[in-house]
Design an enzyme around this catalytic site. Sequence first.
Site, PDB file in Angstrom:
ATOM      1  CB  ALA A  73     -28.254 -71.024 -29.413  1.00 44.69           C
ATOM      2  N   GLY A 112     -25.481 -75.632 -30.686  1.00 39.99           N
ATOM      3  CA  GLY A 112     -25.118 -74.563 -32.191  1.00 39.99           C
ATOM      4  C   GLY A 112     -24.206 -74.501 -32.112  1.00 39.99           C
ATOM      5  CD  GLU A 115     -27.567 -77.755 -33.279  1.00 36.97           C
ATOM      6  OE1 GLU A 115     -27.564 -76.885 -32.981  1.00 36.97           O
ATOM      7  OE2 GLU A 115     -28.521 -78.476 -34.687  1.00 36.97           O
ATOM      8  CD  GLU A 135     -28.283 -78.078 -29.051  1.00 37.63           C
ATOM      9  OE1 GLU A 135     -27.844 -79.473 -28.417  1.00 37.63           O
ATOM     10  OE2 GLU A 135     -27.900 -77.487 -30.186  1.00 37.63           O
TER      11      GLU A 135
HETATM   12  C1  LIG Z   1     -31.313 -73.138 -33.330  1.00 36.41           C
HETATM   13  C2  LIG Z   1     -30.985 -73.484 -31.365  1.00 36.41           C
HETATM   14  C3  LIG Z   1     -29.481 -74.080 -31.811  1.00 36.41           C
HETATM   15  C4  LIG Z   1     -28.507 -74.234 -31.094  1.00 36.41           C
HETATM   16  C5  LIG Z   1     -29.086 -74.744 -29.303  1.00 36.41           C
HETATM   17  C6  LIG Z   1     -28.060 -74.140 -28.369  1.00 36.41           C
HETATM   18  O1  LIG Z   1     -27.183 -74.395 -28.437  1.00 36.41           O
HETATM   19  S1  LIG Z   1     -29.096 -74.548 -27.197  1.00 36.41           S
HETATM   20  C7  LIG Z   1     -27.157 -74.049 -25.747  1.00 36.41           C
HETATM   21  C8  LIG Z   1     -26.368 -75.292 -25.625  1.00 36.41           C
HETATM   22  N1  LIG Z   1     -25.197 -74.994 -24.967  1.00 36.41           N
HETATM   23  C9  LIG Z   1     -25.006 -75.579 -24.079  1.00 36.41           C
HETATM   24  O2  LIG Z   1     -26.213 -75.860 -22.838  1.00 36.41           O
HETATM   25  C10 LIG Z   1     -24.039 -75.204 -23.115  1.00 36.41           C
HETATM   26  C11 LIG Z   1     -23.964 -74.552 -22.040  1.00 36.41           C
HETATM   27  N2  LIG Z   1     -22.696 -74.481 -20.467  1.00 36.41           N
HETATM   28  C12 LIG Z   1     -22.151 -75.217 -20.624  1.00 36.41           C
HETATM   29  O3  LIG Z   1     -22.676 -76.092 -20.542  1.00 36.41           O
HETATM   30  C13 LIG Z   1     -21.322 -74.272 -19.665  1.00 36.41           C
HETATM   31  O4  LIG Z   1     -21.262 -73.052 -19.261  1.00 36.41           O
HETATM   32  C14 LIG Z   1     -19.773 -74.198 -20.558  1.00 36.41           C
HETATM   33  C15 LIG Z   1     -19.564 -73.973 -21.823  1.00 36.41           C
HETATM   34  C16 LIG Z   1     -19.402 -76.265 -20.591  1.00 36.41           C
HETATM   35  C17 LIG Z   1     -18.665 -73.637 -19.737  1.00 36.41           C
HETATM   36  O5  LIG Z   1     -18.498 -74.316 -18.599  1.00 36.41           O
HETATM   37  P1  LIG Z   1     -18.063 -73.137 -17.122  1.00 36.41           P
HETATM   38  O6  LIG Z   1     -17.843 -74.116 -16.170  1.00 36.41           O
HETATM   39  O7  LIG Z   1     -16.923 -73.146 -17.348  1.00 36.41           O
HETATM   40  O8  LIG Z   1     -18.447 -72.351 -17.078  1.00 36.41           O
HETATM   41  P2  LIG Z   1     -20.268 -71.681 -16.605  1.00 36.41           P
HETATM   42  O9  LIG Z   1     -20.831 -72.654 -16.884  1.00 36.41           O
HETATM   43  O10 LIG Z   1     -19.840 -70.837 -15.238  1.00 36.41           O
HETATM   44  O11 LIG Z   1     -19.843 -70.846 -17.560  1.00 36.41           O
HETATM   45  C18 LIG Z   1     -19.727 -69.233 -18.071  1.00 36.41           C
HETATM   46  C19 LIG Z   1     -20.894 -68.248 -18.152  1.00 36.41           C
HETATM   47  O12 LIG Z   1     -21.474 -68.337 -19.469  1.00 36.41           O
HETATM   48  C20 LIG Z   1     -22.593 -68.870 -19.405  1.00 36.41           C
HETATM   49  N3  LIG Z   1     -23.053 -68.965 -20.527  1.00 36.41           N
HETATM   50  C21 LIG Z   1     -22.329 -70.452 -20.808  1.00 36.41           C
HETATM   51  N4  LIG Z   1     -22.690 -71.520 -21.773  1.00 36.41           N
HETATM   52  C22 LIG Z   1     -23.867 -69.832 -22.496  1.00 36.41           C
HETATM   53  C23 LIG Z   1     -24.780 -69.439 -23.697  1.00 36.41           C
HETATM   54  N5  LIG Z   1     -24.233 -71.233 -24.737  1.00 36.41           N
HETATM   55  N6  LIG Z   1     -25.768 -69.091 -23.424  1.00 36.41           N
HETATM   56  C24 LIG Z   1     -25.282 -67.955 -22.886  1.00 36.41           C
HETATM   57  N7  LIG Z   1     -24.515 -67.646 -21.739  1.00 36.41           N
HETATM   58  C25 LIG Z   1     -23.695 -68.593 -21.813  1.00 36.41           C
HETATM   59  C26 LIG Z   1     -22.775 -68.934 -18.130  1.00 36.41           C
HETATM   60  O13 LIG Z   1     -23.643 -68.305 -17.660  1.00 36.41           O
HETATM   61  C27 LIG Z   1     -21.584 -68.390 -16.643  1.00 36.41           C
HETATM   62  O14 LIG Z   1     -22.427 -66.825 -17.032  1.00 36.41           O
HETATM   63  P3  LIG Z   1     -21.664 -65.952 -16.031  1.00 36.41           P
HETATM   64  O15 LIG Z   1     -22.463 -64.760 -16.004  1.00 36.41           O
HETATM   65  O16 LIG Z   1     -20.793 -66.103 -15.847  1.00 36.41           O
HETATM   66  O17 LIG Z   1     -22.698 -66.565 -14.897  1.00 36.41           O
END
Ligand SMILES: CC/C=C\CC(=O)SCCNC(=O)CCNC(=O)[C@H](O)C(C)(C)COP(=O)(O)OP(=O)(O)OC[C@H]1O[C@@H](n2cnc3c(N)ncnc32)[C@H](O)[C@@H]1OP(=O)(O)O
Length: 732
Positions: A73, A112, A115, A135
């Site tokens: 998400a 998500g 999921e 999450e």
């Molecule tokens: C009903 C609700 C259902 C579901 C709930 C969810 O899904 S909650 C979200 C669950 N997902 C996560 O927790 C994943 C979070 N992200 C990460 O772990 C890492 O970002 C990832 C995907 C492994 C990539 O890692 P990497 O080191 O390659 O990059 P970085 O972390 O620097 O991320 C790059 C930019 O993307 C933004 N970002 C990452 N994930 C999300 C996200 N889920 N939503 C929005 N934005 C996300 C991150 O902030 C970075 O942004 P930037 O502006 O470049 O700093």
Amino acid sequence: MSEVRSPVESDIMAHYSRAAGHIGLIRLANPPVNALSSAVRHDLCRALERASADTGAKAIVLCGENGLFCGGADILEFSKKTGGPALVPLINAIEAGEKPVVAAIEGVALGGGLEMALGCHYRIAHCQARLGLPEVMLGLLPGAGGTQRLPRLIGFPAALELITTGRHVSAEEALTLGLVDQVTDGDVQEAAVKFAQRVADEPLASRRLSTWKPPCPADLDTLLQGALGRLQSRARGALAPVACVHALQAATLPFAQGIEKEQELMATLFSSPQARAMQYCFFSQRIVGKWSLAGRANWKNTPVRTVHRAAVVGLGTMGRGITVTLVRAGIPTVAMEMDRGQLQAAQQAVTAMLEREATKQKRSLDSYLQLVQFTLERRHLQDVDLVIEAVYEDLALKKRLFSELCAVCRPDAILCTNTSGLDVDVIAGTTRRPEVVVGMHFFAPAHVMKLLEVVRGPRSSPVAVATVVHLGKLLGKVSVVVGNSPGFVGNRLLKPYMEQANFLLEEGATPEQVDGTLEEFGFAMGIFRMSDLSGLDVGWRVRRESGLTGPAVRPEESPRHRLGCRYCPLADLLCERGRLGQKTGQGWYLYEGPEGRKALPDPWLHGFLDEYRRQHALKPRRIDQQEVLERCLYALANEGFRVLEEGVAAGPEDIDTIYVLGYGWPAHMGGPMYHVATVGLSAVLTRLEHFHRAHPDVPQLQPSALLRHLVAQGSPPISKWRELVRVQRSQL
Ligand SMILES: CC/C=C\CC(=O)SCCNC(=O)CCNC(=O)[C@H](O)C(C)(C)COP(=O)(O)OP(=O)(O)OC[C@H]1O[C@@H](n2cnc3c(N)ncnc32)[C@H](O)[C@@H]1OP(=O)(O)O
């Protein structure tokens, strides 16, 4: 209703097209991580409608652009009011569809994203992909059916572990768990299309996870209760892990009822202060990666040197952990000691650590051992790109070593010191190349802790800083760039925190009372238990070197005052009696033998405290929990404001990241700066003023100028502090 969006093709965030062999292809396109924003969900609904209406498509492949399936998400939307179709019905619709849907997972399938893949009928992963339901790390639970479908697919014990830790699993482990149907080292979309062609005519009913009866172990209640106990002691007061367990428990119910329970629990978490704090932590860790230095150098415009070969000099506990960290990241490493006996002991210990690592990663020990060269000889440092010094915390020793390193290493080799607080510039000054010297402060155990303080000395070059930050990322660390102030950021803030805890003992508290309060707040370990674990002699040595205790103290000086400020000699007195903490079986607590880990209240220490108070005519008083928390935590945050006003840290996010990742500050409380922002700056200022009036000889309780300034500005939100504290003379 979802918002009206431009019909321009390049704006579409879930494209539908046709792949070979009557396969429909839906591709998510929302860089950088294909997060399921409201716009993506909207477009995904339309793409699904097109795919199911496409009579030429017998099956559907769902994939993501840019080598990444889906990061879950859109976390940025959690704090906004957004429209778009909800994720749960969308995933239900994928699962209920009449055509088989195959998820083609590369990069990551997280939250998500996973999921959604669980709503698909089949899952194929690239061998480098990582999958998980993280999450819980955001103060949430997998609220799009994850707590209900995952245990049905992989069973309760594995689902419980994955959901409550938020751990990512490799594709290989996912295959073993039964989370994916196939792993490929080739093009995952091609493999998924071929797979979809094969299963296009297979019956679908048995592929819908919501219809599965979960494989319920006979001892499920015991399993869940055991997990609750462990989670509550590991992350005291954290709501999300507990809610995850309750949601999993509901997976024993019929699917629709389980989902209802999941939604109910998710709703309570979603709006909780804890979730907001943990999401702040997530974004803080990204903000600190975007460092900039005085001048114009920053994370974007500064070249990074590749570290082909590294060296660790000094193989005590820290050096051993650092060696393992480098080797685990695939970096050939020279591990050097000065003494043969020490080298042999270190070689044995590192080998044992790598053996455990090899078992965990299902790799051969040899594949690690061939990367490490144990040596006593300086000449082996000649061709390394970067050296990490990890010798004893003794400035004279470090200065000697750095001048030798400068003579033996290549002129462009970066020379790092793992000092926990000594002056990096003084160390750099002993070399002819101060620009290549950077502080690389690891936290113990170095192969476990995620934090790395990267200390920029006034003469460290941007390239050296950028290279060390980049190396930190390769090692799986979160690097925070900080200035060269005594104790840097983490240990500098620890000092007033610890001092307050010591003063509270003088005033009538016990170590158990102070620790109990801090642990109830959420710390994994109170300050006294932590000191016992690290060894009381560490601070004692620093205090002796800085003349606060030991022979340098003039006999006429009061034991409870130094340089006109209040001083508490209790820790020194314990050290003088050989009570150095866990390693000697006695410190602030009693341990059962030198190997004992359990901190037991020590009647001797209570008597010692009584006697000390009598000697110094200190009348013990009843101290409540609120005072313990306020004095310890506000003194710590107050020093945080000073660190910001001096430009030693770039923003509150840097301090909070350091405290959450390095000092056991509970993530669900955001970090010290986030905490005081949540309490309210003006309330914190009032309490500090009150405490400072009561203890005028404790300068750490005097409210910092920045705190006063922020209050005068109307207490702006923490997200604005970074801009507001941008100082003229940054130490970064
Ligand atoms: C009903 C609700 C259902 C579901 C709930 C969810 O899904 S909650 C979200 C669950 N997902 C996560 O927790 C994943 C979070 N992200 C990460 O772990 C890492 O970002 C990832 C995907 C492994 C990539 O890692 P990497 O080191 O390659 O990059 P970085 O972390 O620097 O991320 C790059 C930019 O993307 C933004 N970002 C990452 N994930 C999300 C996200 N889920 N939503 C929005 N934005 C996300 C991150 O902030 C970075 O942004 P930037 O502006 O470049 O700093």
